[in-house]
Design a protein around this motif. Structure first.
Motif, mmCIF file in Angstrom:
data_model
loop_
_atom_site.group_PDB
_atom_site.id
_atom_site.type_symbol
_atom_site.label_atom_id
_atom_site.label_comp_id
_atom_site.label_asym_id
_atom_site.label_seq_id
_atom_site.Cartn_x
_atom_site.Cartn_y
_atom_site.Cartn_z
ATOM 1 N N ASP A 142 0.763 -1.113 -0.183
ATOM 2 C CA ASP A 142 0.335 0.040 -0.020
ATOM 3 C C ASP A 142 0.852 1.302 0.052
ATOM 4 O O ASP A 142 2.113 1.302 0.173
ATOM 5 C CB ASP A 142 -0.941 -0.020 1.342
ATOM 6 C CG ASP A 142 -2.298 0.829 0.993
ATOM 7 O OD1 ASP A 142 -2.226 1.550 -0.112
ATOM 8 O OD2 ASP A 142 -3.116 0.657 1.851
ATOM 9 N N ALA A 168 -6.203 4.677 9.716
ATOM 10 C CA ALA A 168 -7.197 3.662 9.207
ATOM 11 C C ALA A 168 -6.546 2.696 8.262
ATOM 12 O O ALA A 168 -6.995 1.331 8.227
ATOM 13 C CB ALA A 168 -8.073 4.399 8.144
ATOM 14 N N ARG A 169 -5.487 2.743 7.731
ATOM 15 C CA ARG A 169 -4.808 1.872 6.832
ATOM 16 C C ARG A 169 -4.054 0.977 7.763
ATOM 17 O O ARG A 169 -4.056 -0.251 7.399
ATOM 18 C CB ARG A 169 -3.587 2.568 6.117
ATOM 19 C CG ARG A 169 -3.997 3.489 4.846
ATOM 20 C CD ARG A 169 -4.389 2.858 3.668
ATOM 21 N NE ARG A 169 -5.101 3.900 2.886
ATOM 22 C CZ ARG A 169 -4.455 4.534 2.045
ATOM 23 N NH1 ARG A 169 -2.959 4.379 1.704
ATOM 24 N NH2 ARG A 169 -4.990 5.213 0.991
ATOM 25 N N ARG A 203 -5.291 -0.120 10.678
ATOM 26 C CA ARG A 203 -6.352 -0.938 11.106
ATOM 27 C C ARG A 203 -6.732 -1.966 10.073
ATOM 28 O O ARG A 203 -7.258 -3.036 10.320
ATOM 29 C CB ARG A 203 -7.483 -0.106 11.511
ATOM 30 C CG ARG A 203 -7.583 0.783 12.666
ATOM 31 C CD ARG A 203 -8.997 1.291 13.303
ATOM 32 N NE ARG A 203 -9.612 1.953 12.214
ATOM 33 C CZ ARG A 203 -9.507 3.552 12.289
ATOM 34 N NH1 ARG A 203 -8.774 4.024 13.148
ATOM 35 N NH2 ARG A 203 -10.258 4.291 11.449
ATOM 36 N N SER A 204 -6.785 -1.418 8.781
ATOM 37 C CA SER A 204 -7.165 -2.545 7.571
ATOM 38 C C SER A 204 -6.027 -3.602 7.727
ATOM 39 O O SER A 204 -6.418 -4.610 7.592
ATOM 40 C CB SER A 204 -6.853 -1.726 6.336
ATOM 41 O OG SER A 204 -7.199 -2.601 5.186
ATOM 42 N N MET A 205 -4.551 -3.315 7.852
ATOM 43 C CA MET A 205 -3.646 -4.125 8.006
ATOM 44 C C MET A 205 -3.704 -5.053 9.006
ATOM 45 O O MET A 205 -3.376 -6.303 9.120
ATOM 46 C CB MET A 205 -2.186 -3.455 8.064
ATOM 47 C CG MET A 205 -1.823 -2.600 6.627
ATOM 48 S SD MET A 205 -1.864 -3.597 5.133
ATOM 49 C CE MET A 205 -1.456 -2.474 3.945
ATOM 50 N N GLN A 206 -4.106 -4.345 10.145
ATOM 51 C CA GLN A 206 -4.216 -5.221 11.431
ATOM 52 C C GLN A 206 -5.382 -6.476 11.403
ATOM 53 O O GLN A 206 -5.207 -7.367 11.993
ATOM 54 C CB GLN A 206 -4.485 -4.507 12.713
ATOM 55 C CG GLN A 206 -4.639 -5.180 13.992
ATOM 56 C CD GLN A 206 -3.466 -5.571 14.562
ATOM 57 O OE1 GLN A 206 -2.439 -4.871 14.609
ATOM 58 N NE2 GLN A 206 -3.283 -6.975 14.353
ATOM 59 N N ARG A 207 -6.534 -5.892 10.572
ATOM 60 C CA ARG A 207 -7.327 -7.021 10.447
ATOM 61 C C ARG A 207 -7.038 -8.343 9.637
ATOM 62 O O ARG A 207 -7.163 -9.253 9.916
ATOM 63 C CB ARG A 207 -8.771 -6.326 9.728
ATOM 64 C CG ARG A 207 -9.454 -5.505 10.519
ATOM 65 C CD ARG A 207 -10.950 -5.337 9.989
ATOM 66 N NE ARG A 207 -10.677 -4.142 8.613
ATOM 67 C CZ ARG A 207 -10.735 -2.827 8.589
ATOM 68 N NH1 ARG A 207 -10.728 -2.196 9.819
ATOM 69 N NH2 ARG A 207 -10.399 -2.179 7.535
ATOM 70 N N ILE A 208 -6.111 -7.800 8.496
ATOM 71 C CA ILE A 208 -5.772 -9.048 7.724
ATOM 72 C C ILE A 208 -4.525 -9.902 8.410
ATOM 73 O O ILE A 208 -4.704 -11.026 8.392
ATOM 74 C CB ILE A 208 -5.000 -8.468 6.358
ATOM 75 C CG1 ILE A 208 -6.003 -7.651 5.554
ATOM 76 C CG2 ILE A 208 -4.294 -9.518 5.716
ATOM 77 C CD1 ILE A 208 -5.420 -6.828 4.439
#
Length: 267
Positions: free
Chosen positions: A99, A112-113, A115-120
């Motif tokens: 990213d 926000a980015r 958090r997205s990486m953390q979900r993955i």
């Protein structure tokens, strides 16, 4: 999260570092790509935040080297670049970056980015937890046969801890008496789907035992992975030998029976 931050400008990186630390993240800061690679080797982070233009080694080359070391576990790399630097974005994404962020970095977008990486990453950790508790030993290697991951069942079967085997050749788990090493674990790519073989394994104690190995090759941009599922078939082999013995010997005396006599006599 443990974040590796690489940026030669302290004026740019310090506010980012302070913001991430205020959000509860641990930050390792370095000022060029070479130091980023060294820091990654010393301790693998959960996320790499990389500037593109840096001295000694730029972010493109550092990203390429870090992705080559990633192994089985995915570690996201986000690059930071200016809005006009389209060529930098493309070249770094081609090098393996996941990213990018536009400078000056907007903290809300950064968080926000992340958090997205953390979900993955959470999904990945859940998958590894499942693999760790699988009945079969699951061992992943690169194309050269170097172990990238090694679950708890593998530790039980072979006796080696994961810390000892990761980074080592998988062939040390295979007895020289077991015949040829499976092609994909021997560094030879095969066109077939799943390679299923019965070979002899080698425990840390020196004990040789029969095992069944199923290998699957997973195609990846940064180098293919070989996933091996290993099952100890010692009990199955002992049962088979017992059945073969009873078929040719008296169950009470252990002496050869009539079928065995005729079989030997007929040779």
């Amino acid at each position: 999260m443990h974040v590796l931050l690489a940026d030669d400008s302290r004026a740019t990186s310090l506010p980012i570092q302070r913001f991430m630390e205020q959000q509860g993240h641990e930050v390792t800061y370095v000022q060029n790509g070479r130091l980023a690679v060294e820091a990654y080797q010393a301790r693998v982070p959960d996320l790499v935040l990389m500037d593109v233009i840096m001295p000694e080694m730029d972010g493109v080359e550092a990203t390429r080297r870090i992705k080559a070391m990633t192994g089985a576990r995915w570690v996201p790399v986000m690059i930071m670049t200016s809005l006009s630097a389209k060529e930098e974005i493309v070249s770094t994404l081609d090098a393996g970056a996941d990213d990018y962020l536009i400078k000056p970095v907007v903290f809300e977008v950064l968080e926000a980015r992340m958090r997205s990486m953390q979900r993955i990453a959470t999904l990945q950790d859940s998958l590894f937890a499942i693999l760790d508790n699988a009945f079969e030993a699951i061992i992943t290697t690169d194309e050269a046969g170097v172990v990238q991951s090694y679950n708890k069942s593998a530790e039980k079967i072979f006796g080696y801890p994961a810390t000892h085997m990761v980074g080592k050749k998988v062939t040390r788990l295979i007895s020289e008496r077991g015949g040829a090493v499976p092609h994909q674990w021997g560094g030879v790519s095969t066109a077939q789907g799943v390679q299923d073989e019965r070979i002899l394994g080698l425990r840390t104690s020196g004990e040789v035992f029969p095992m069944r190995v199923a290998l699957t090759e997973v195609k990846r941009q940064q180098g293919n992975l070989i996933i091996g599922m290993v099952r100890d078939v010692s009990e199955e082999e002992a049962a088979r030998q017992r059945i073969d013995f009873l078929a040719l010997h008296d169950s009470l005396t252990g002496l050869p029976n009539r079928p065995h006599f005729h079989d030997v006599h007929g040779r």
